[in-house]
Write an enzyme that holds these catalytic residues in place. Structure first.
Site, PDB file in Angstrom:
ATOM      1  N   ASP A 147       0.858  -1.169   0.000  1.00  0.00           N
ATOM      2  CA  ASP A 147       0.000   0.000   0.000  1.00  0.00           C
ATOM      3  C   ASP A 147       0.904   1.233   0.000  1.00  0.00           C
ATOM      4  O   ASP A 147       2.101   1.138   0.297  1.00  0.00           O
ATOM      5  CB  ASP A 147      -0.901  -0.024   1.234  1.00  0.00           C
ATOM      6  CG  ASP A 147      -1.790   1.198   1.337  1.00  0.00           C
ATOM      7  OD1 ASP A 147      -2.365   1.596   0.314  1.00  0.00           O
ATOM      8  OD2 ASP A 147      -1.874   1.762   2.441  1.00  0.00           O
ATOM      9  N   ASP A 204      -2.084  -0.617   6.091  1.00  0.00           N
ATOM     10  CA  ASP A 204      -2.293  -0.124   7.461  1.00  0.00           C
ATOM     11  C   ASP A 204      -3.693   0.399   7.731  1.00  0.00           C
ATOM     12  O   ASP A 204      -4.008   0.745   8.868  1.00  0.00           O
ATOM     13  CB  ASP A 204      -1.285   0.985   7.781  1.00  0.00           C
ATOM     14  CG  ASP A 204      -1.658   2.305   7.118  1.00  0.00           C
ATOM     15  OD1 ASP A 204      -2.182   2.269   5.988  1.00  0.00           O
ATOM     16  OD2 ASP A 204      -1.429   3.368   7.723  1.00  0.00           O
ATOM     17  N   ASP A 234      -7.538  -1.632   3.743  1.00  0.00           N
ATOM     18  CA  ASP A 234      -6.587  -2.669   3.359  1.00  0.00           C
ATOM     19  C   ASP A 234      -6.955  -4.035   3.931  1.00  0.00           C
ATOM     20  O   ASP A 234      -6.390  -5.051   3.519  1.00  0.00           O
ATOM     21  CB  ASP A 234      -5.175  -2.307   3.857  1.00  0.00           C
ATOM     22  CG  ASP A 234      -4.629  -1.060   3.178  1.00  0.00           C
ATOM     23  OD1 ASP A 234      -4.858  -0.905   1.967  1.00  0.00           O
ATOM     24  OD2 ASP A 234      -3.985  -0.249   3.863  1.00  0.00           O
TER      25      ASP A 234
END
Length: 628
Positions: free
Chosen positions: A310, A505, A509
């Site tokens: 990410d 995080d 996600d």
């Protein structure tokens, strides 16, 4: 409690087996062989009964392990009159169980140490004095005194000029670090310097260390069976054992040969010791700030071939930072920080916090703002030292001071500009960005070195921002404008070509973390959904913890496999020697004991795994942030 009872039972069985073996040897030496046989049987039968119950429980769960070989060897030895050999096997098996429990406890020491450090009280400033209060009574905004050598009980901001914190228990960093006024002190750190004041940011239950403790407790309380690499070979090894013992009996007509083969084939500590390598790996990873939720994820971590990252909060710091200040109308940078920081104390916006922190790092004493008005997400106005101040987005500030035309600040991709006006005049601009973690390029190269062949970025940000952030990192693909379900589809697609690890995080996600073979959540204080869905949690907010985590997993798995191959290989060689008549049952039992002790000692090498690890990554390079 259940584990304590099991430990006491195993110690009792071992004590009984050793006592019976010693008593039988003494009686045999005294010329009383019948009494010696009775003593040996008395030591074997309780161990055999406990072993049969364990096998029955395992078979009900659909598990078939090498425990069966141990039960067969003791049973056959008793039936064919080799009671001394049976007694030696009983001591070997019960001793192996006790040794395994000791080794497992030793292997878990880092995770246990995390739990043992939990503070119960804190020293709070109140009514001009100090008072020790339970952590449950600590509220955001309270001022605490952190004594030298004390554990920081909650997340907060340093109010003293500086603090010296030892984060080794959380991150593995050997050297204490300096934290200046206004910077955050993470709960769980140890005060390695003089006492300092801490302004509480979160309640104890919401702090970083509390999250870490909950994750560790969940991992230790998991009822999932530990991965046992030896059991993968159990059916084949069991078949080889039965074939060799049967052939030895068939061709020689001597059942004692079959007993000798079964005794040599009893890899007791091998059954128990192999998982110790994996448990030691879990504990060692926790020492470096990587909490792996069980042996199965540790094994998978060792074989990752594709990494999906990410962006916000993973490749970048996830928090806006002041990267430049452009003064106007004769103002200085410190004056801009002073007025902007003072007024932004009244706002809870992430950018406001970043400006306040930057001002405090300059040791500026910020006054309390008055007559504050905030338009959510746009800006704040108020009075500072009797002067009218306005700070926020450029459009908001111009509207507040009635400015219709003025030169616009240069806005680079991935940055945002905060404007400041004082007494109706534009005073300056503060450029802010979500900073890319420094050292990312080196980390990417090191991840490839440990075997990750494909590294991708998966982000919901715009393509231009994603490309600007990752320029020069050498990623294999940059996937932007992705919704959570599109991230999941990307993960599933990549899984077709190998083991996929996803690092994120945020709440968005969590689905992708769950879909990956290995989900890694950034920081124990990140979104609860992502930490819950992940297989691995980085206890501190540093992406570089991935590297030691992978290295430890690979080393632990290598040691475990080494133990399987060496233990079973030497056992097969001993079985062949027993089948050919070169080893008696008693000699075979002693030989197998030597083999098993060597194997379990080898697995304990996992406690000394020392991955190559650099300094934690810091923030430096502009990336993307938007003031919503």
């Amino acid at each position: 409690m259940a584990r304590d009872n099991a430990d006491r039972l195993q110690f009792s069985l071992l004590f009984l087996a050793i006592l019976a073996l010693a008593l039988g040897l003494a009686l045999h030496a005294a010329g009383r062989p019948d009494a010696a046989i009775f003593a040996w049987q008395a030591g074997v039968l309780p161990v055999l009964a406990a072993l049969l119950l364990e096998i029955f429980s395992s078979v009900r769960k659909g598990e078939v392990g090498l425990d069966i070989v141990a039960a067969l060897s003791m049973t056959a030895a008793l039936l064919f009159g080799e009671t001394l050999a049976a007694a030696v096997v009983a001591v070997m098996y019960s001793g192996g169980t006790v040794l395994e429990r000791f080794a497992e406890g030793r292997a878990r020491q880092e995770m246990s140490a995390l739990l043992s450090r939990v503070p119960r009280t804190a020293t709070r400033h109140a009514n001009g004095g100090l008072a020790d209060v339970p952590l449950d009574l600590i509220e955001p905004g309270d001022l605490l005194l952190i004594h030298q050598g004390g554990i920081v009980p909650v997340d907060g901001d340093v109010e003293s000029p500086q603090a010296i914190l030892d984060k080794s228990a959380l991150t593995g960093e050997s050297m204490p670090v300096r934290v200046d006024r206004g910077q955050e002190a993470m709960s769980g750190s140890t005060n390695a310097g003089p006492p300092f004041d801490l302004r509480v940011r979160h309640r104890a239950a919401d702090s970083t260390y509390a999250g870490i403790v909950r994750l560790v407790e969940a991992a230790q309380a998991s009822k999932a069976p530990m991965a046992r690499l030896a059991d993968r070979y159990s059916l084949g090894f069991l078949a080889v054992t039965l074939v060799l013992s049967t052939l030895a009996w068939w061709f020689t007509g001597d059942p004692i040969r079959a007993v000798a083969v079964l005794v040599v084939a009893t890899p007791c500590p091998l059954i128990l010791a192999v998982p110790v390598a994996l448990v030691a790996g879990l504990s060692r990873a926790a020492h470096f700030g990587v909490l792996v939720k069980g042996a199965k994820p540790l094994e998978a971590l060792a074989g990752v071939s594709t990494l999906v990252l990410d962006k916000t909060g993973t490749l970048t710091d996830g928090r806006p930072q002041v990267v430049s200040i452009e003064p106007q109308n004769g103002m200085s940078e410190d004056e801009i920080l002073y007025f902007a920081g003072a007024l932004e104390q009244a706002s809870r916006h992430p950018m406001a916090r970043a400006i306040v922190a930057a001002a405090r790092r300059q040791t500026l004493m910020l006054p309390v703002p008055e007559h504050v008005f905030e338009r959510a997400g746009e800006g704040v106005s108020g009075t500072i030292d009797g002067r009218s101040v306005c700070v926020g987005g450029v459009a908001f500030v111009r509207e507040q001071i009635g400015l219709t035309s003025a030169p616009s600040p240069i806005l680079n991709i991935g940055t945002v500009v905060v404007a400041l006006a004082i007494d109706g005049r534009m005073a300056g601009y503060i450029t802010m960005a979500d900073a890319l973690r420094s050292g990312t390029a080196e980390l990417i190269a090191n991840l490839r070195r440990v075997g990750i062949g494909r590294i991708l970025l998966a982000t919901g940000d715009r393509q231009a921002v994603a490309q600007a952030v990752t320029a020069g990192l050498g990623l294999d693909a940059v996937c932007s404008d992705l919704s959570p379900d599109q991230k999941v589809r990307l993960i599933l697609s990549e899984r077709e070509s190998g083991t996929v690890m996803m690092v994120g995080d945020g709440v968005n996600d969590a689905p992708a973390l769950a879909a990956a073979d290995i989900g890694v959540a950034m920081g124990a204080r990140g979104a609860a959904a992502s930490a819950e869905a992940a297989d691995v949690v980085l206890l501190v907010d540093h992406l570089d913890r991935l590297l030691p985590g992978i290295e430890i997993a690979q080393s632990a798995r290598h040691i475990a496999m080494e133990s399987v191959i060496a233990g079973i290989g030497m056992s097969v060689a001993g079985m062949i020697a027993a089948a050919l008549g070169y080893l008696s049952p008693v000699q075979g039992a002693v030989l197998q004991e030597i083999i098993d002790v060597a194997v379990i000692l080898n697995t304990l090498r996992a406690l000394r795994i020392d991955p190559r690890i650099g300094e934690p990554m810091r923030t430096a390079v502009p990336a993307d942030v938007v003031r919503a």
